[in-house]
Design an enzyme around this catalytic site. Structure first.
Site, mmCIF file in Angstrom:
data_model
loop_
_atom_site.group_PDB
_atom_site.id
_atom_site.type_symbol
_atom_site.label_atom_id
_atom_site.label_comp_id
_atom_site.label_asym_id
_atom_site.label_seq_id
_atom_site.Cartn_x
_atom_site.Cartn_y
_atom_site.Cartn_z
ATOM 1 C CD GLU A 5 39.633 33.438 42.961
ATOM 2 O OE1 GLU A 5 40.235 33.395 41.868
ATOM 3 O OE2 GLU A 5 38.910 32.519 43.380
ATOM 4 C CB SER A 6 40.109 40.924 41.472
ATOM 5 O OG SER A 6 38.759 41.166 41.836
#
Length: 293
Positions: free
Chosen positions: A151-152
Site C-alpha cells: 500500500e505504499s
C-alpha cells in the site's frame, strides 16, 4: 452385478464432481492476525465460514532490513509463535489455505532492486514455505502461499518478487500468489506485478476509495469491478470491510450486498468470492452472506 457396478461408478462420479465443485467454488477469504481478541486461528478455520485465511503481516522487510512478522497480540514471532504450527495444520487438513501477507497499511517495507526481491523471496521460501531454515517463526508448518498487500511505494520490483516466488514451484508444494490492490485502476503499487499473470487470486479493496466503492448505490463499484475482471489473474474477489468499524468507508450491509452486488458480479467468469478485513471485525457478517457468496 452389472447394475451394482453401474451404481458404484455413478456414486464415484458424483463424489468426483462434488470434490471438483468444492475445490473450484467461490469462497470467503479472511485476514487474521492483527488483533489478539479475534480468537485463535484454529477457531477461525473451524467456524466453517472461510476457504482461505491470510496471516497478517510481515510488515518490515527489504532494503537491508531484517524481515519481521507482526501478529499483534497473538504471539511474539521472535520467541513463541511455534504454537501456531498446529493451528495452521488444522486449517489445511480442513481444506483451508493459509497464506502469509506481506506489507499492510503501516510498517516499513520496500524493495530496492531485483536482487533485493530475489533475496526476500528466498527468505520467505525458507522461513515460511517449503524451504528449510534454522529459524521458522511458525514452526514446521508449511504455508500455502504469499499475499501482496502493498500500500505504499512506487510499485518497482514487486513483479520481480512474484517471479522469484513462482520460481519455487518446481514440482514441490505449490506456492499460491495473491494480491490486495486498492480499487482505483491501475493500482500504483501492484498493477505491474499483477500484469505478470502469476497471481492466482486478486482481492481488490473496494473500500476507503469513494470513486470505486459502494455508497447507497452499487454503480461505481460494479463499474470498477468490470475493469478489474480484465486483469491477468485466475480469480478476482470483492474485498470489503467486515463491519462499519473495519474501514473509513465502503461497508456494504449484508442485505444490500446479497441483493445489489453479488447477483451481478457472480456472473463474471473470474469471480472467486468475497475477501473480508478482518476477523476481528467479523461479528456475524460472514455468516450472513455465506450462502449467497
Amino acid at each position: 452385478m452389472a447394475a451394482k457396478i453401474v451404481s458404484v461408478l455413478f456414486l464415484i462420479s458424483l463424489l468426483i464432481f462434488a470434490s471438483f465443485e468444492s475445490s473450484h467454488g467461490s469462497q470467503i477469504v479472511i485476514y487474521w492476525g492483527q488483533n489478539g481478541d479475534e480468537g485463535s486461528l484454529a477457531d477461525t478455520c473451524n467456524s466453517g465460514n472461510y476457504g482461505t485465511v491470510i496471516l497478517a503481516f510481515v510488515a518490515t522487510f527489504g532494503n537491508g532490513q531484517t524481515p519481521a512478522l507482526n501478529l499483534a497480540g497473538h504471539c511474539d514471532p521472535a520467541t513463541n509463535c511455534n504454537s501456531l504450527s498446529s493451528d495452521i495444520k488444522t486449517c489445511q487438513q480442513a481444506g483451508i489455505k493459509v497464506l502469509l501477507s506481506i506489507g499492510g497499511g503501516a510498517g516499513g517495507y520496500s524493495l530496492s532492486s531485483t536482487d533485493d526481491a530475489n533475496t526476500f523471496a528466498d527468505y520467505l521460501w525458507n522461513t515460511y514455505l517449503g524451504g528449510q531454515s534454522s529459524t521458522r517463526p511458525l514452526g514446521d508448518a508449511v504455508l500455502d502461499g504469499i499475499d501482496f498487500d502493498i500500500e505504499s511505494g512506487d510499485g518497482r520490483f514487486w513483479d520481480d518478487l512474484a517471479r522469484a516466488l513462482a520460481g519455487h514451484n518446481n514440482g514441490q508444494k505449490t506456492v499460491y500468489l495473491s494480491a490486495a490492490p486498492q480499487c482505483p485502476l491501475p493500482d500504483a503499487s501492484l498493477s505491474t506485478a499483477i500484469a505478470t499473470g502469476l497471481f492466482d487470486y486478486v482481492w481488490v479493496q473496494f473500500y476507503n476509495n469513494p470513486p470505486c466503492q459502494y455508497d447507497t448505490s452499487a454503480d461505481n463499484l460494479l463499474s470498477s469491478w468490470n475493469q478489474w475482471t480484465t486483469v491477468q489473474a485466475n480469480q478476482i474477489f470483492l474485498g470489503l470491510p467486515a463491519s462499519t468499524d473495519a474501514a473509513g468507508s465502503g461497508f456494504i450491509p449484508a442485505d444490500a450486498l446479497t441483493s445489489q452486488v453479488l447477483p451481478t458480479i457472480k456472473g463474471s467468469a473470474k469471480y472467486g468470492g468475497v475477501m473480508l478485513w478482518s476477523k476481528a471485525y467479523d461479528s456475524g457478517y460472514s455468516s450472513a452472506i455465506k450462502s449467497s457468496v
